[in-house]
Write an enzyme that holds these catalytic residues in place. Structure first.
Site, PDB file in Angstrom:
ATOM      1  N   ARG A 236       9.913  64.178  34.218  1.00  0.00           N
ATOM      2  CA  ARG A 236      11.289  63.953  34.663  1.00  0.00           C
ATOM      3  C   ARG A 236      12.178  64.834  33.805  1.00  0.00           C
ATOM      4  O   ARG A 236      12.352  64.564  32.619  1.00  0.00           O
ATOM      5  CB  ARG A 236      11.635  62.477  34.463  1.00  0.00           C
TER       6      ARG A 236
ATOM      7  N   HIS B 120      16.984  59.507  33.031  1.00  0.00           N
ATOM      8  CA  HIS B 120      16.398  58.447  33.866  1.00  0.00           C
ATOM      9  C   HIS B 120      17.338  58.124  35.019  1.00  0.00           C
ATOM     10  O   HIS B 120      16.959  58.150  36.184  1.00  0.00           O
ATOM     11  CB  HIS B 120      16.142  57.203  33.021  1.00  0.00           C
TER      12      HIS B 120
ATOM     13  N   TYR C  28      15.761  59.403  22.898  1.00  0.00           N
ATOM     14  CA  TYR C  28      14.321  59.121  22.778  1.00  0.00           C
ATOM     15  C   TYR C  28      13.414  60.331  23.033  1.00  0.00           C
ATOM     16  O   TYR C  28      12.203  60.198  22.996  1.00  0.00           O
ATOM     17  CB  TYR C  28      13.931  57.979  23.715  1.00  0.00           C
TER      18      TYR C  28
HETATM   19  C1  LIG Z   1      11.190  44.685  37.746  1.00  0.00           C
HETATM   20  C2  LIG Z   1      12.083  45.637  37.049  1.00  0.00           C
HETATM   21  N1  LIG Z   1      12.129  45.653  35.718  1.00  0.00           N
HETATM   22  C3  LIG Z   1      12.961  46.501  35.078  1.00  0.00           C
HETATM   23  C4  LIG Z   1      13.743  47.349  35.780  1.00  0.00           C
HETATM   24  C5  LIG Z   1      14.655  48.325  35.055  1.00  0.00           C
HETATM   25  N2  LIG Z   1      14.075  49.662  35.190  1.00  0.00           N
HETATM   26  C6  LIG Z   1      14.495  50.496  36.149  1.00  0.00           C
HETATM   27  S1  LIG Z   1      13.595  51.870  36.195  1.00  0.00           S
HETATM   28  C7  LIG Z   1      12.644  51.407  34.896  1.00  0.00           C
HETATM   29  C8  LIG Z   1      11.542  52.286  34.409  1.00  0.00           C
HETATM   30  C9  LIG Z   1      10.620  52.674  35.509  1.00  0.00           C
HETATM   31  O1  LIG Z   1       9.751  53.638  35.067  1.00  0.00           O
HETATM   32  P1  LIG Z   1       8.681  54.288  36.008  1.00  0.00           P
HETATM   33  O2  LIG Z   1       8.003  53.232  36.820  1.00  0.00           O
HETATM   34  O3  LIG Z   1       7.841  55.165  35.196  1.00  0.00           O
HETATM   35  O4  LIG Z   1       9.512  55.131  37.062  1.00  0.00           O
HETATM   36  P2  LIG Z   1      10.525  56.324  36.772  1.00  0.00           P
HETATM   37  O5  LIG Z   1      11.830  55.690  36.431  1.00  0.00           O
HETATM   38  O6  LIG Z   1       9.965  57.135  35.682  1.00  0.00           O
HETATM   39  O7  LIG Z   1      10.610  57.055  38.069  1.00  0.00           O
HETATM   40  C10 LIG Z   1      13.034  50.158  34.450  1.00  0.00           C
HETATM   41  C11 LIG Z   1      12.413  49.455  33.326  1.00  0.00           C
HETATM   42  C12 LIG Z   1      13.682  47.289  37.179  1.00  0.00           C
HETATM   43  N3  LIG Z   1      14.433  48.087  37.962  1.00  0.00           N
HETATM   44  N4  LIG Z   1      12.838  46.438  37.786  1.00  0.00           N
END
Ligand SMILES: Cc1ncc(C[n+]2csc(CCOP(=O)(O)OP(=O)(O)O)c2C)c(N)n1
Lengths: 357, 322
Positions: free
Chosen positions: A256, A260, A269
């Site tokens: 990425r 985020h 980080y």
């Molecule tokens: C169930 C849940 N827990 C926490 C969040 C907050 N949150 C949004 S994105 C994220 C990280 C997701 O990481 P990843 O699955 O690697 O996907 P990326 O964002 O890298 O595309 C978190 C913790 C959420 N949206 N849903």
């Protein structure tokens, strides 16, 4: 029986277009020149949409936005491998895949403007809306893939999720159920190395994410997610397999490149060295060089594509903003039930909404 | 004398003090260590307590469920759920184990866990980042449900929550995290289960908590009557006496919350008022709440969350009824 080995596994990892621009000719998928250029243009369109969205957000015009900059090959290569009637079951970062599947960019922007209108499914089928809760949607994809099979159709569901999502129970359940019901489902895990601030090593102790599929009895395979040809090839095979009732999980190794979401500050980080390293592995640049080497892309074609993309996105922004001022808040009552229950009707009327008949 | 802090700083300072005071306290959750939390509530804590402040995988069932085991070994888990809606992913652990481990073990094992989570609308967030599911939590026997409404209240309530022998769901209104500063006393404990009269008055009682308390105090300024505002602070256990004493005095009652109306806490509070103060009532209890619809995306969010205008109208309805 003293002790014996019961299971072994290996995880294959595929790359067609390598970082030094060398190509494994045997693995190059058969795509026409036109299709190759389409892949390229789609990546450019997606990149530009994300860039414009981020700057609009910075000017206070958009809500929180999750750019997919750096992940274009993983998404566009995989979405391009789908047939028209296949389903996409996305998370919140799937602009590139959605564009490839025909979602007009203004809808993506409307959603980012906080308007439910943007989540309306174009054509009404073949897609579920973006899932905000992490890892919740692969189960829906299993339901879709299973439902298609039960009804004797060969359409598959392709679902997208991140590395962080693989820690959620729902994702394990999805992989497992897919195996049990021979669901026509492909799981595309974009391992972009971070779940917000949490790096992969803190997410799991597993060597690969693809191997999580092995525990569920389905195939797991890795691909270089910044190699659009590799992704296309691997996902095309996975889709073929899923059509025959053998679900597959594909782990696309990518990065990425930006934040985020627009509420996030990666400098807290992430080292800038790491970011620079991945800049050099950018999926668009790599594919561009490939196309140039094949003689498919000259300066003029590039400029034409850039201009087209630029004006399309500009138009989409205007379209998305249009009507924002006149949106009717009473709309929030309208799609909750097929028929508005009396309690809700009372609230709706008190709100000032008009009840028909 | 205490410092003037924002709510988010009050959270951080309280966590720091409790980590310092009690070796058993562990703080963990998604992005809480390295990044200091998405709202930066835990910023810097991992630097000072690297062995007791942890990042967690994105796994809410895991985050909540692990707390039961940590507690069983004598620790005091203080996990953060990134946004209230994502507690749903850990809901089975909360309802089936966290809330019941004491009763299931006839008091042998308890779960002194404080689950902190931001909740509520008003910050133009994404879908499922603005819910307030308090009635659902209050409905589970074994849990305590706590709502701070200011920096000082945060300190007092969070301190008590962490020290409580039983599990606490601690709901932090995102909207108030950075909205104002207030002097926060150094040593500050507010007992759970005690309501507070935030503003005294004689004509009507308004009950509101969390971010709605602030909206209510704004609304009251526009009203030409003597309004008593009660902040229950904990929805379970609920301080029925303070509420009903107030209603007995004023004869009129309005309950404000941003959660949907049906099955919301206003229904429970109305029932208690009926049971304890029916003969004092001069008007039906009025509810000002969110609607029975999913919290809309932010373009329509302002129409969903009760604002000072809607609260004012509710208060006037209660005052004018005869
Ligand atoms: C169930 C849940 N827990 C926490 C969040 C907050 N949150 C949004 S994105 C994220 C990280 C997701 O990481 P990843 O699955 O690697 O996907 P990326 O964002 O890298 O595309 C978190 C913790 C959420 N949206 N849903």
């Amino acid at each position: 029986m003293p002790e014996e080995e019961r299971a072994q596994f290996t995880i294959r990892s595929v790359q067609v277009l390598s970082e030094d621009e060398s190509v494994d000719e045997e693995l190059v998928p058969s795509l026409s020149d036109e299709q190759l250029l389409e892949l390229y243009e789609q990546m450019k369109r997606s990149r530009r949409l994300d860039e414009r969205a981020v700057s609009l957000q910075r000017r206070g015009e958009l809500g929180t936005y999750a750019p997919a900059i750096g992940q274009e090959a993983a998404q566009i290569g995989s979405a391009f491998a789908m047939a028209e009637d296949d389903w996409i079951v996305p998370s919140f970062r799937e602009q590139p895949a959605l564009l490839t599947r025909g979602t007009p960019p203004h809808r993506i922007l409307q959603y980012a403007l906080g308007m439910e209108e943007g989540a309306e499914i174009p054509g009404g089928e073949g897609a579920l809306p973006p899932a905000i809760p992490v890892g919740s949607q692969p189960l829906h994809a299993v339901g879709v893939g299973w439902g298609e099979a039960l009804q004797g159709r060969s359409n598959v569901a392709v679902t997208y999720f991140g590395d962080g999502a693989t820690s959620e129970g729902d994702v394990y359940e999805a992989l497992n159920i897919a195996g049990v019901y021979d669901a026509q489902t492909v799981f595309v895990c974009q391992n972009n190395r971070y779940a917000i601030s949490t790096r992969l090593e803190k997410q799991t102790d597993a060597e690969t994410l693809a191997q999580k599929a092995i525990a569920a009895g389905i195939e797991g395979i890795q691909v270089d997610g910044n190699d659009v040809l590799g992704v296309y090839r691997v996902v095309q095979d996975a889709i073929e397999s899923a059509r025959n009732g053998n679900p597959v999980m594909v782990e696309a190794l990518t990065y990425r490149r930006s934040m985020h979401t627009t509420s996030d500050d990666p400098s807290v980080y992430r080292e800038s060295e790491e970011e620079t390293e991945w800049e050099a592995r950018d999926p668009i640049v790599r594919f561009q060089v490939y196309l140039e080497n094949r003689g498919l892309l000259d300066e003029e074609t590039k400029a034409t594509i850039d201009d087209r993309v630029e004006s399309e996105i500009a138009e989409a922004i205007d379209l998305a903003k249009e009507g924002r001022e006149e949106i009717d808040p009473a709309d929030m009552f309208r799609h909750v039930y097929a028929e508005m229950p009396p309690e809700l009707e009372r609230q709706y009327e008190a709100f000032g909404g008009e009840v028909d008949g | 004398m205490g410092e003037r802090l924002r709510m988010i700083e009050a959270v951080r300072e309280t966590l720091r003090e409790e980590l310092e005071r009690d070796d058993g306290v562990v703080v963990y959750g998604e992005d809480v260590a390295r990044a200091g939390g998405v709202f930066r509530a835990t910023e810097g804590l991992a630097d000072d307590y690297p062995d007791r402040v942890f990042d967690a995988p994105v796994a809410e069932a895991g985050i909540v469920g692990v707390g039961v085991g940590l507690a069983a070994t004598g620790m005091r888990p203080v996990p953060e759920i990134q946004f209230q809606s994502f507690l749903y992913q850990g809901f089975h652990q909360l309802a089936q184990h966290v809330a019941r481990i004491r009763s299931r073990t006839r008091g042998t094992i308890s779960c002194p866990m404080t689950i902190r989570m931001p909740y509520g609308g008003g910050i133009h967030a994404l879908e499922l980042h603005s819910e307030s599911f308090e009635a659902g939590f209050a409905h589970i026997p074994g849990l305590q449900v706590v709502f701070p409404s200011s920096p000082a209240e945060t300190k007092g309530l969070l301190t008590s929550a962490i020290r409580s022998p039983d599990p606490v769901v601690f709901m932090e209104p995102t909207r108030l995290y950075r909205s104002f500063r207030e002097e926060v006393p150094d040593d500050h404990e507010i007992p759970l289960g005690e309501a507070r009269v935030a503003e005294a008055g004689d004509d009507v009682t308004v009950i509101a908590w969390g971010s709605m308390l602030r909206e209510t105090l704004d609304a009251v300024e526009e009203i030409d009557a003597s309004v008593e505002v009660v902040d229950p602070r904990t929805l379970y256990p609920l301080d029925t006496e303070t509420i009903t004493d107030s209603v007995k005095k004023t004869g009129r009652c309005v309950v404000v919350h941003e959660a949907p109306q049906t099955g919301g806490m206003a229904g429970e509070i109305t029932s208690r008022v009926n049971e304890e103060a029916f003969l004092y009532l001069e008007a039906p209890v009025e509810r000002v709440t969110g609607y029975d619809v999913p919290v809309p995306l932010f373009a329509r969010e302002d129409a969903y969350v009760p604002d000072a205008d809607r609260i004012e109208t509710g208060i006037r309805n209660a005052l004018e009824f005869s």
